[in-house]
Design a protein around this motif. Structure first.
Motif, PDB file in Angstrom:
ATOM      1  N   GLY A 102       0.873  -1.209   0.117  1.00 53.09           N
ATOM      2  CA  GLY A 102       0.122   0.127  -0.122  1.00 53.09           C
ATOM      3  C   GLY A 102       0.801   1.239  -0.006  1.00 53.09           C
ATOM      4  N   GLU A 103       1.856   1.209  -0.960  1.00 57.72           N
ATOM      5  CA  GLU A 103       2.643   2.440  -1.187  1.00 57.72           C
ATOM      6  C   GLU A 103       2.106   3.381  -2.076  1.00 57.72           C
ATOM      7  N   TRP A 104       1.029   4.115  -1.733  1.00 60.29           N
ATOM      8  CA  TRP A 104      -0.079   4.640  -2.830  1.00 60.29           C
ATOM      9  C   TRP A 104       0.808   5.961  -3.478  1.00 60.29           C
ATOM     10  N   SER A 105       0.515   6.051  -4.887  1.00 62.73           N
ATOM     11  CA  SER A 105       0.391   7.286  -5.487  1.00 62.73           C
ATOM     12  C   SER A 105      -0.714   7.530  -6.187  1.00 62.73           C
ATOM     13  N   LYS A 106      -1.124   9.027  -6.256  1.00 63.30           N
ATOM     14  CA  LYS A 106      -2.322   9.252  -6.922  1.00 63.30           C
ATOM     15  C   LYS A 106      -2.188   9.236  -8.289  1.00 63.30           C
ATOM     16  N   ILE A 107      -3.306   8.736  -9.125  1.00 64.16           N
ATOM     17  CA  ILE A 107      -3.285   8.763 -10.507  1.00 64.16           C
ATOM     18  C   ILE A 107      -4.369   9.653 -11.076  1.00 64.16           C
ATOM     19  N   SER A 108      -3.941  10.420 -12.019  1.00 63.57           N
ATOM     20  CA  SER A 108      -5.188  11.484 -12.586  1.00 63.57           C
ATOM     21  C   SER A 108      -6.330  10.726 -12.842  1.00 63.57           C
ATOM     22  N   GLY A 109      -7.413  11.416 -13.084  1.00 65.96           N
ATOM     23  CA  GLY A 109      -8.977  10.968 -13.435  1.00 65.96           C
ATOM     24  C   GLY A 109      -9.650  10.831 -12.358  1.00 65.96           C
ATOM     25  N   GLY A 110     -10.717  10.266 -12.725  1.00 64.49           N
ATOM     26  CA  GLY A 110     -11.849   9.950 -11.401  1.00 64.49           C
ATOM     27  C   GLY A 110     -12.579   8.504 -11.978  1.00 64.49           C
ATOM     28  N   LEU A 111     -12.581   7.520 -11.219  1.00 63.45           N
ATOM     29  CA  LEU A 111     -13.187   6.318 -11.573  1.00 63.45           C
ATOM     30  C   LEU A 111     -13.929   5.800 -10.383  1.00 63.45           C
ATOM     31  N   LYS A 112     -14.906   5.200 -10.596  1.00 68.48           N
ATOM     32  CA  LYS A 112     -15.778   4.222  -9.510  1.00 68.48           C
ATOM     33  C   LYS A 112     -15.461   2.947  -9.147  1.00 68.48           C
ATOM     34  N   GLN A 113     -14.714   2.293 -10.425  1.00 72.96           N
ATOM     35  CA  GLN A 113     -14.378   0.881 -10.317  1.00 72.96           C
ATOM     36  C   GLN A 113     -13.032   0.652 -11.298  1.00 72.96           C
ATOM     37  N   VAL A 114     -12.239   0.097 -10.796  1.00 69.98           N
ATOM     38  CA  VAL A 114     -10.911  -0.258 -11.852  1.00 69.98           C
ATOM     39  C   VAL A 114     -10.583  -1.632 -11.891  1.00 69.98           C
ATOM     40  N   ASP A 115      -9.973  -2.131 -12.772  1.00 67.00           N
ATOM     41  CA  ASP A 115      -9.519  -3.714 -12.780  1.00 67.00           C
ATOM     42  C   ASP A 115      -8.033  -3.506 -13.688  1.00 67.00           C
ATOM     43  N   ILE A 116      -7.224  -4.292 -12.942  1.00 66.98           N
ATOM     44  CA  ILE A 116      -5.907  -4.086 -13.305  1.00 66.98           C
ATOM     45  C   ILE A 116      -5.373  -5.678 -13.903  1.00 66.98           C
ATOM     46  N   ASP A 117      -4.678  -5.689 -14.988  1.00 67.91           N
ATOM     47  CA  ASP A 117      -4.164  -7.051 -15.627  1.00 67.91           C
ATOM     48  C   ASP A 117      -2.677  -6.736 -15.996  1.00 67.91           C
ATOM     49  N   GLY A 118      -1.735  -7.124 -15.321  1.00 64.28           N
ATOM     50  CA  GLY A 118      -0.513  -6.682 -16.066  1.00 64.28           C
ATOM     51  C   GLY A 118      -0.216  -5.327 -16.035  1.00 64.28           C
TER      52      GLY A 118
END
Length: 204
Positions: A102-118
């Motif tokens: 949980g070494e978080w950095s903020k990503i631009s934009g705004g989303l209510k749900q995300v999915d990551i693959d690779g």
């Protein structure tokens, strides 16, 4: 009955309406209860992460045993792939962590749900617009045609559901959608396997 399900390598993790956590070693739904309480989970290999009703974030590297590790921060939805995390908070702000600490950095934009693959991440915003990008830490979001309330990505392919629980598939991240029969409120794709739940929390 589950309100949310995740699939990876033929194994399933899910949570029910009481935020109880269940695991199945196959896609037959041979469920065993896992300790803890989460409202959403995401599985990748032997790693599972999720968030609870207070938006606390947890991960563990053993599907069947071991303790949940609490991460810093607060998210309403989290996704894990290759040991990396993407998530969104209650304000639809997007965060990325290069590890499961949980070494978080903020990503631009705004989303209510995300999915990551690779190195690919896709998501939907509050207006059900669909976005993808092929760079986890930089680059611009690419807006796809169509409207979905939930999207899942695996191997460059997309599955998603819209506000009417209709199911759509795209063979790429360009959003070349074709409608799939059935009705689901949430789906998760892994390779050639797709699982999901409907409005009655039935699992498919």
């Amino acid at each position: 009955a589950l309100k949310h399900v995740s699939v990876s390598g033929g194994k399933l993790y899910g949570v029910n309406s009481a935020d109880e956590i269940y695991y199945s070693p196959n896609t037959n739904g041979e469920w065993s209860k896992i300790s803890g309480g989460l409202k959403q989970v995401d599985i990748d290999g032997n790693t599972v992460c999720g968030v609870n009703s207070a938006d606390n974030i947890y991960c563990k590297d053993d599907l069947t045993s071991g303790n949940w590790k609490k991460l810093p921060g607060a998210l309403k939805h989290v996704s894990v792939s290759g040991g990396k995390l993407y998530g969104v908070n209650s304000a639809d702000e997007i965060y990325y962590s290069p590890n499961t600490n949980g070494e978080w950095s903020k990503i631009s934009g705004g989303l209510k749900q995300v999915d990551i693959d690779g190195n690919t991440v896709c998501g939907v915003n509050s207006a059900d617009n669909i976005y993808c990008k092929d760079d986890l830490t930089s680059g611009n979001w690419k807006k796809l045609p169509g409207a979905l309330k939930h999207v899942s990505v695996s191997g460059g392919k997309l599955y998603g559901v819209n506000s009417a629980d209709q199911i759509y598939y795209s063979p790429n991240t360009n959003g070349e959608w074709s409608k799939i029969p059935g009705g689901l409120k949430q789906v998760d794709i892994d390779g050639n396997t797709v699982c999901g739940v409907n409005s009655a929390d039935n699992i498919y």
